[in-house]
Design a protein around this motif. Sequence first.
Motif, PDB file in Angstrom:
ATOM      1  N   ALA A 268      80.104  -6.597  41.448  1.00  0.00           N
ATOM      2  CA  ALA A 268      80.878  -5.483  41.531  1.00  0.00           C
ATOM      3  C   ALA A 268      81.085  -4.806  42.713  1.00  0.00           C
ATOM      4  N   ALA A 269      80.053  -5.130  43.920  1.00  0.00           N
ATOM      5  CA  ALA A 269      80.429  -4.719  44.904  1.00  0.00           C
ATOM      6  C   ALA A 269      81.714  -5.339  45.620  1.00  0.00           C
ATOM      7  N   LEU A 270      81.895  -6.476  45.303  1.00  0.00           N
ATOM      8  CA  LEU A 270      82.801  -7.502  45.698  1.00  0.00           C
ATOM      9  C   LEU A 270      84.356  -6.740  45.215  1.00  0.00           C
ATOM     10  N   PHE A 271      84.360  -6.544  44.054  1.00  0.00           N
ATOM     11  CA  PHE A 271      85.495  -6.000  43.301  1.00  0.00           C
ATOM     12  C   PHE A 271      85.757  -4.799  43.990  1.00  0.00           C
ATOM     13  N   LEU A 272      84.651  -3.698  44.046  1.00  0.00           N
ATOM     14  CA  LEU A 272      84.990  -2.160  44.623  1.00  0.00           C
ATOM     15  C   LEU A 272      85.276  -2.417  46.133  1.00  0.00           C
ATOM     16  N   PHE A 273      85.272  -3.241  46.729  1.00  0.00           N
ATOM     17  CA  PHE A 273      85.619  -3.392  48.207  1.00  0.00           C
ATOM     18  C   PHE A 273      87.088  -3.357  48.101  1.00  0.00           C
ATOM     19  N   GLY A 274      87.805  -3.985  47.365  1.00  0.00           N
ATOM     20  CA  GLY A 274      89.104  -4.015  47.101  1.00  0.00           C
ATOM     21  C   GLY A 274      89.851  -3.192  46.527  1.00  0.00           C
ATOM     22  N   CYS A 275      89.237  -1.970  45.793  1.00  0.00           N
ATOM     23  CA  CYS A 275      89.488  -1.254  44.815  1.00  0.00           C
ATOM     24  C   CYS A 275      90.326  -0.125  45.681  1.00  0.00           C
ATOM     25  N   GLY A 276      91.557  -0.015  45.233  1.00  0.00           N
ATOM     26  CA  GLY A 276      92.385   1.063  45.610  1.00  0.00           C
ATOM     27  C   GLY A 276      91.830   2.444  45.893  1.00  0.00           C
ATOM     28  N   THR A 277      91.065   3.105  44.870  1.00  0.00           N
ATOM     29  CA  THR A 277      90.248   4.226  45.143  1.00  0.00           C
ATOM     30  C   THR A 277      89.232   4.362  46.260  1.00  0.00           C
ATOM     31  N   VAL A 278      88.784   3.218  46.423  1.00  0.00           N
ATOM     32  CA  VAL A 278      87.502   3.124  47.457  1.00  0.00           C
ATOM     33  C   VAL A 278      88.264   3.168  48.699  1.00  0.00           C
ATOM     34  N   ASN A 279      89.572   2.448  48.868  1.00  0.00           N
ATOM     35  CA  ASN A 279      90.088   2.301  50.041  1.00  0.00           C
ATOM     36  C   ASN A 279      90.763   3.585  50.507  1.00  0.00           C
ATOM     37  N   THR A 280      91.311   4.315  49.534  1.00  0.00           N
ATOM     38  CA  THR A 280      91.994   5.505  50.129  1.00  0.00           C
ATOM     39  C   THR A 280      90.844   6.717  49.930  1.00  0.00           C
ATOM     40  N   VAL A 281      90.082   7.010  49.098  1.00  0.00           N
ATOM     41  CA  VAL A 281      89.112   8.178  48.916  1.00  0.00           C
ATOM     42  C   VAL A 281      87.701   8.058  49.852  1.00  0.00           C
ATOM     43  N   ILE A 282      87.299   6.885  49.654  1.00  0.00           N
ATOM     44  CA  ILE A 282      85.900   6.917  50.442  1.00  0.00           C
ATOM     45  C   ILE A 282      86.140   6.345  52.043  1.00  0.00           C
ATOM     46  N   ARG A 283      86.741   5.131  52.054  1.00  0.00           N
ATOM     47  CA  ARG A 283      86.833   4.536  53.450  1.00  0.00           C
ATOM     48  C   ARG A 283      87.877   5.373  54.474  1.00  0.00           C
ATOM     49  N   GLY A 284      88.557   6.215  54.045  1.00  0.00           N
ATOM     50  CA  GLY A 284      89.567   7.122  54.772  1.00  0.00           C
ATOM     51  C   GLY A 284      90.830   6.753  54.922  1.00  0.00           C
ATOM     52  N   ASP A 285      91.620   7.688  55.597  1.00  0.00           N
ATOM     53  CA  ASP A 285      93.167   7.381  55.683  1.00  0.00           C
ATOM     54  C   ASP A 285      93.530   6.094  56.638  1.00  0.00           C
ATOM     55  N   SER A 286      92.622   5.895  57.715  1.00  0.00           N
ATOM     56  CA  SER A 286      93.068   5.040  58.584  1.00  0.00           C
ATOM     57  C   SER A 286      92.867   3.567  57.806  1.00  0.00           C
ATOM     58  N   VAL A 287      92.078   3.344  57.047  1.00  0.00           N
ATOM     59  CA  VAL A 287      91.882   2.154  56.421  1.00  0.00           C
ATOM     60  C   VAL A 287      93.018   1.862  55.368  1.00  0.00           C
ATOM     61  N   ALA A 288      93.497   3.095  54.746  1.00  0.00           N
ATOM     62  CA  ALA A 288      94.566   2.849  53.621  1.00  0.00           C
ATOM     63  C   ALA A 288      95.917   2.386  54.523  1.00  0.00           C
ATOM     64  N   ARG A 289      96.312   3.390  55.644  1.00  0.00           N
ATOM     65  CA  ARG A 289      97.191   2.927  56.618  1.00  0.00           C
ATOM     66  C   ARG A 289      97.218   1.521  57.057  1.00  0.00           C
ATOM     67  N   TYR A 290      96.121   1.027  57.596  1.00  0.00           N
ATOM     68  CA  TYR A 290      95.987  -0.346  58.045  1.00  0.00           C
ATOM     69  C   TYR A 290      96.544  -1.270  56.954  1.00  0.00           C
ATOM     70  N   ASP A 291      95.848  -1.054  55.770  1.00  0.00           N
ATOM     71  CA  ASP A 291      96.213  -2.069  54.589  1.00  0.00           C
ATOM     72  C   ASP A 291      97.477  -2.151  54.187  1.00  0.00           C
TER      73      ASP A 291
ATOM     74  N   ALA B 161      87.332  11.210  40.266  1.00  0.00           N
ATOM     75  CA  ALA B 161      87.382  11.694  41.781  1.00  0.00           C
ATOM     76  C   ALA B 161      88.463  12.846  41.736  1.00  0.00           C
ATOM     77  N   LEU B 162      88.986  13.145  40.636  1.00  0.00           N
ATOM     78  CA  LEU B 162      90.046  14.262  40.578  1.00  0.00           C
ATOM     79  C   LEU B 162      90.108  15.564  41.172  1.00  0.00           C
ATOM     80  N   PRO B 163      88.827  16.031  40.981  1.00  0.00           N
ATOM     81  CA  PRO B 163      88.613  17.431  41.806  1.00  0.00           C
ATOM     82  C   PRO B 163      88.789  17.322  43.097  1.00  0.00           C
ATOM     83  N   TYR B 164      88.075  16.543  43.603  1.00  0.00           N
ATOM     84  CA  TYR B 164      87.933  16.025  45.117  1.00  0.00           C
ATOM     85  C   TYR B 164      89.365  15.713  45.839  1.00  0.00           C
ATOM     86  N   THR B 165      90.100  14.705  44.923  1.00  0.00           N
ATOM     87  CA  THR B 165      91.320  14.422  45.767  1.00  0.00           C
ATOM     88  C   THR B 165      92.500  15.753  45.450  1.00  0.00           C
TER      89      THR B 165
END
Length: 110
Positions: free
Chosen positions: A13-36, A93-97
């Motif tokens: 589950a952790a391996l799949f969540l590492f590549g998850c789009g939501t994790v990359n954009t919401v949790i890891r931050g804008d710079s990670v999404a931009r880079y990817d 995560a809709l209220p937060y986003t």
Amino acid sequence: MRNQFRNKCVCLAALFLFGCGTVNTVIRGDSVARYDLKQARTSCEATPRVYSGVAYDMCILRGKPSRTALWFGSIPELIFIDLALSGALDTVALPYTIFGQINDGSIYLQ
């Protein structure tokens, strides 16, 4: 025996969540999404924060194939699995986003 199965499931589950789009954009931050997204050489200019994981996955689908396709199999199949997972997590995560979209706007790639 039961603990080993549970540990393997958590690692998977952790391996799949590492590549998850939501994790990359919401949790890891804008710079990670931009880079990817720049690495994927996608034609997307921005992704909205609301349902950002789904938008991220759609942008990745529009990008050029990456070298990870050699290791993980065909990327589109993995992204389609991630679309379902990202859709569910984006709904949670809709209220937060929504708050982030109002305050910060979309995630621009430039």
